[in-house]
Design a protein around this motif. Structure first.
Motif, PDB file in Angstrom:
ATOM      1  N   ILE A 111       1.141  -1.487  -0.350  1.00 50.53           N
ATOM      2  CA  ILE A 111      -0.190   0.014  -0.062  1.00 50.53           C
ATOM      3  C   ILE A 111       0.803   1.434  -0.221  1.00 50.53           C
ATOM      4  O   ILE A 111       1.291   1.390   1.860  1.00 50.53           O
ATOM      5  CB  ILE A 111      -0.664   0.035   1.114  1.00 50.53           C
ATOM      6  CG1 ILE A 111      -0.796  -1.723   1.509  1.00 50.53           C
ATOM      7  CG2 ILE A 111      -1.983   0.890   0.888  1.00 50.53           C
ATOM      8  CD1 ILE A 111      -2.364  -1.792   0.363  1.00 50.53           C
ATOM      9  N   ARG A 150      -1.487  -1.633  -4.522  1.00 50.62           N
ATOM     10  CA  ARG A 150      -2.702  -0.477  -4.302  1.00 50.62           C
ATOM     11  C   ARG A 150      -1.955   0.445  -4.439  1.00 50.62           C
ATOM     12  O   ARG A 150      -1.756   1.078  -3.544  1.00 50.62           O
ATOM     13  CB  ARG A 150      -3.260  -1.289  -3.243  1.00 50.62           C
ATOM     14  CG  ARG A 150      -4.912  -0.203  -2.450  1.00 50.62           C
ATOM     15  CD  ARG A 150      -6.297  -0.739  -3.933  1.00 50.62           C
ATOM     16  NE  ARG A 150      -6.140  -2.495  -3.721  1.00 50.62           N
ATOM     17  CZ  ARG A 150      -7.090  -3.077  -2.712  1.00 50.62           C
ATOM     18  NH1 ARG A 150      -7.584  -1.810  -2.232  1.00 50.62           N
ATOM     19  NH2 ARG A 150      -7.464  -4.190  -2.795  1.00 50.62           N
ATOM     20  N   VAL A 169      -1.177   4.487  -3.665  1.00 50.28           N
ATOM     21  CA  VAL A 169      -1.539   5.618  -3.148  1.00 50.28           C
ATOM     22  C   VAL A 169      -0.880   6.533  -3.417  1.00 50.28           C
ATOM     23  O   VAL A 169       0.539   7.008  -3.082  1.00 50.28           O
ATOM     24  CB  VAL A 169      -2.204   5.428  -1.986  1.00 50.28           C
ATOM     25  CG1 VAL A 169      -2.127   6.590  -0.865  1.00 50.28           C
ATOM     26  CG2 VAL A 169      -2.737   4.100  -1.160  1.00 50.28           C
ATOM     27  N   ASP A 217      -3.830   8.047   3.883  1.00 48.45           N
ATOM     28  CA  ASP A 217      -5.325   6.988   3.245  1.00 48.45           C
ATOM     29  C   ASP A 217      -4.384   5.972   2.963  1.00 48.45           C
ATOM     30  O   ASP A 217      -5.067   5.207   3.167  1.00 48.45           O
ATOM     31  CB  ASP A 217      -4.739   8.546   1.596  1.00 48.45           C
ATOM     32  CG  ASP A 217      -5.243   9.589   1.372  1.00 48.45           C
ATOM     33  OD1 ASP A 217      -6.666  10.356   2.838  1.00 48.45           O
ATOM     34  OD2 ASP A 217      -4.922  10.307   0.583  1.00 48.45           O
ATOM     35  N   VAL A 236      -6.651   2.651   2.873  1.00 47.72           N
ATOM     36  CA  VAL A 236      -6.786   1.561   2.814  1.00 47.72           C
ATOM     37  C   VAL A 236      -6.774   0.453   3.133  1.00 47.72           C
ATOM     38  O   VAL A 236      -7.097  -0.452   3.104  1.00 47.72           O
ATOM     39  CB  VAL A 236      -6.187   2.346   1.452  1.00 47.72           C
ATOM     40  CG1 VAL A 236      -5.770   0.601   0.633  1.00 47.72           C
ATOM     41  CG2 VAL A 236      -5.986   2.781   0.637  1.00 47.72           C
TER      42      VAL A 236
END
Length: 331
Positions: free
Chosen positions: A39, A77, A79, A100, A104
């Motif tokens: 992430i 993912r 960001v 963020d 997530v």
């Protein structure tokens, strides 16, 4: 997750100007038996891999589950950063990026997309400098999941939980109430069963004062608050030891008597744990509806951008998350 698929670990890279992205790159390059979903900002991860001399194959996460993963292959993912990072120099402009990432990961766990979240270190001051009150991962996830939580630091040989976390020492005595201790002990007991499979967990409880109050001569919190609460919970069947003097609770002869320790405040017990097992200690948040583990160190800004940061703590956190996730899948 099933026992035939790999656990999906959401791994947050933490402060982009710190060592976290480099540690995540090293984790992705390993053959760890997990589906690692980074992430982070995908370009940040590429730059971190280059700093470490690592070649990664990066693709976007499509949510599918894997039965195997090739070392060096990682899904992301994405960001986006607020601004490009400068190693060693955190910027408040990236505070939103950090928050963020955590959102997530947490929301993905709550929604069943991930089986656990493993967090890299964040720079709390940079987030607060952006005008956002942030006291730590533990508090962020507790609020996000609307859960009562307890911080635990776990090494292969010792588990320490905390009644209070990031409080000034002067505020601790007033915070030690029967309600707080009962809530904490119940969360710790349930978690030792659900995560570690201990049917009858044994918890050692430290006193607040030197010598656990010395029969009231060094403070009355043990007599007025801690002892009555422990006696009541023992009457319900909980296996509780103490209150113990903190200066002798961790000696070798005592450790076989308990499965975890409850300390009254942050620095009462964590120096013991970190001094003997810093690279293998994992921060675990108990009480969440999902698994969360973390490194037990900070952003190491002086090492950021050098590729020399030790990834041992992140590997330990990921391995423990895998154990917890596999245990839950098998139950």
């Amino acid at each position: 997750m099933t026992t035939t698929t790999l656990p999906r670990l959401a791994v947050t890279a933490g402060e982009p100007a710190g060592v976290g992205p480099e540690l995540v790159a090293r984790l992705a390059a390993s053959d760890l038996p997990a589906d690692i979903i980074a992430i982070t900002d995908r370009d940040l991860l590429r730059r971190a891999a280059a700093i470490c001399g690592i070649e990664l194959t990066i693709s976007d996460d499509d949510g599918s589950r894997l039965t195997a993963r090739v070392a060096g292959h990682v899904r992301v993912r994405h960001v986006p950063l607020g601004e490009r990072e400068t190693p060693g120099r955190p910027s408040p402009a990236n505070a939103g990026h950090v928050l963020d990432m955590l959102a997530v990961a947490a929301d993905g766990c709550l929604g069943g997309e991930f089986d656990a979240v493993v967090t890299g270190p964040v720079q709390k001051s940079s987030i607060n400098d952006a005008g956002v009150h942030f006291s730590g991962h533990t508090e962020f996830f507790a609020e996000r999941a609307d859960s009562d939580v307890v911080m635990m630091l776990a090494s292969p040989e010792l588990r320490v939980t905390l009644a209070t976390t990031h409080l000034p020492l002067s505020a601790v005595p007033a915070a030690i109430t029967p309600t707080l201790l009962e809530r904490t002990l119940r969360i710790v007991g349930r978690s030792l069963t659900s995560l570690y499979g201990l049917a009858h967990p044994r918890i050692a409880v430290l006193g607040l004062n030197p010598h656990a109050g010395e029969d009231g001569h060094m403070g009355r919190e043990e007599i007025d608050t801690i002892i009555p609460l422990l006696e009541r919970l023992r009457g319900e069947g909980m296996d509780l030891l103490g209150p113990l003097p903190a200066d002798t609770a961790f000696v070798t002869a005592m450790r076989p008597r308990y499965d975890a320790v409850l300390a009254m405040y942050h620095d009462q017990a964590l120096p013991v744990l970190k001094s003997e097992a810093f690279d293998s200690t994992v921060n675990v948040t108990l009480g969440l509806p999902f698994i969360r583990t973390s490194v037990d160190h900070g952003t190491a800004l002086d090492l950021a951008g050098t590729g020399r940061a030790n990834p041992a703590s992140l590997f330990a956190a990921a391995r423990l998350a895998i154990v917890f996730a596999n245990h839950r899948a098998a139950v």
